[in-house]
Motif scaffolding. Sequence first.
Motif, PDB file in Angstrom:
ATOM      1  N   LEU A 168     -46.793   8.179  32.615  1.00 66.21           N
ATOM      2  CA  LEU A 168     -45.598   7.344  32.655  1.00 66.21           C
ATOM      3  C   LEU A 168     -44.650   7.788  33.757  1.00 66.21           C
ATOM      4  O   LEU A 168     -44.082   6.960  34.477  1.00 66.21           O
ATOM      5  CB  LEU A 168     -44.895   7.376  31.299  1.00 66.21           C
ATOM      6  N   LYS A 172     -43.405   5.641  37.036  1.00 62.70           N
ATOM      7  CA  LYS A 172     -41.999   5.384  37.362  1.00 62.70           C
ATOM      8  C   LYS A 172     -41.683   5.802  38.797  1.00 62.70           C
ATOM      9  O   LYS A 172     -40.887   5.155  39.486  1.00 62.70           O
ATOM     10  CB  LYS A 172     -41.101   6.150  36.390  1.00 62.70           C
ATOM     11  N   GLY A 216     -49.024   0.574  29.562  1.00 63.22           N
ATOM     12  CA  GLY A 216     -47.892   0.108  28.782  1.00 63.22           C
ATOM     13  C   GLY A 216     -46.770   1.138  28.780  1.00 63.22           C
ATOM     14  O   GLY A 216     -46.707   2.014  29.653  1.00 63.22           O
ATOM     15  N   VAL A 217     -45.889   1.063  27.792  1.00 60.63           N
ATOM     16  CA  VAL A 217     -44.742   1.979  27.724  1.00 60.63           C
ATOM     17  C   VAL A 217     -44.976   3.102  26.719  1.00 60.63           C
ATOM     18  O   VAL A 217     -44.155   4.025  26.619  1.00 60.63           O
ATOM     19  CB  VAL A 217     -43.462   1.203  27.358  1.00 60.63           C
ATOM     20  N   ASP A 218     -46.074   3.049  25.977  1.00 62.85           N
ATOM     21  CA  ASP A 218     -46.371   4.082  24.982  1.00 62.85           C
ATOM     22  C   ASP A 218     -47.295   5.127  25.603  1.00 62.85           C
ATOM     23  O   ASP A 218     -48.378   4.807  26.094  1.00 62.85           O
ATOM     24  CB  ASP A 218     -47.024   3.458  23.754  1.00 62.85           C
ATOM     25  N   ASN A 222     -51.407   4.676  26.167  1.00 55.54           N
ATOM     26  CA  ASN A 222     -52.062   4.571  27.471  1.00 55.54           C
ATOM     27  C   ASN A 222     -53.357   5.372  27.521  1.00 55.54           C
ATOM     28  O   ASN A 222     -54.331   4.963  28.149  1.00 55.54           O
ATOM     29  CB  ASN A 222     -51.107   5.050  28.568  1.00 55.54           C
TER      30      ASN A 222
END
Length: 315
Positions: A168, A172, A216-218, A222
């Motif tokens: 993640l 970013k 995704g955001v999890d 992922n």
Amino acid sequence: MEQREGRGKRRGNTNPEIDLFRYVTEGTFDAYLYQLNELKQRFISQIFTSKTPERVMQDVDETVLNFAQVKAIATGDERIMELCTLEADVSRLNLLKSSFMSERYALQDKAMKYLPARIKRLETEIRGLEADAALAAQTSPASAEHFAPMTVEGKAYSTPKDAGFAILEACKAFQGKDPVPLGEYRGFQMEVLWDHHGGIHMVRLCGQEQHKVEMGVDARGNISRLDNALADLPKELPAKQHDLGEARQQLAVALAEKDKPFPQEAELAEKAARLGELKLVLQIDEREPEFLTDDVPDEGDGADAPQRKKGARER
């Protein structure tokens, strides 16, 4: 014909009934005019039909006669009707041949370039997919509680949660347009990229072939997505093998059809030869007629009109 009859049916006609007469005289220009109507009706019927329409249609609005053809009709020569029919047939067959040759050139291009390249590409993809599926099976965790170590940006992670958070953070920080190396997982090199159409980050697993996985955001989710993508690799093989079989079948058809001659070549040659004979016998010249100027004044010209024309010719 319908337009002529329509003049008696139009709005404003006060007659409750009208009589329609069609006069046809044997051995006159009527035969040619009715043939033109027949050709036009055939053309129109090809469009207004419930059946499958023809691939090629030809209009006859530009059918014209030169003076030699009019002379032949006026003398009652039936060969002129044969000539008109042959002209329409030869024109139609030439259009069919042109369409046939275009399709044959396309088949030759497929047989020599496109399909062999597609078959070679599919065979390479299948071999790579089989190798990647075998590697994924060898490195698959023994159970859901086990985790294969992952390297993200040079750092090793031994838990799925930590590895997921590292992915993640890398997503970013990613701002480029081109994929950049991310790390390694279960024998596959990983790259991070941005999907401009979907507006999402993706991780690409690179083995013999490349496999994109949406992120995704999890963090933990992922990692599950990556594992699921590797587990599903064998499921992609049937579709690839089906595409390969179709490509090979298409190649066989293209090779069998690419050199076939035009099926109506003999008919076209025969009718073209007969058309040339008729034109020669009837002495039909396809060149534009030359118009001669005489000394007869046009209606309304003054008394000096002949002198003006004569002087113009002398100049």
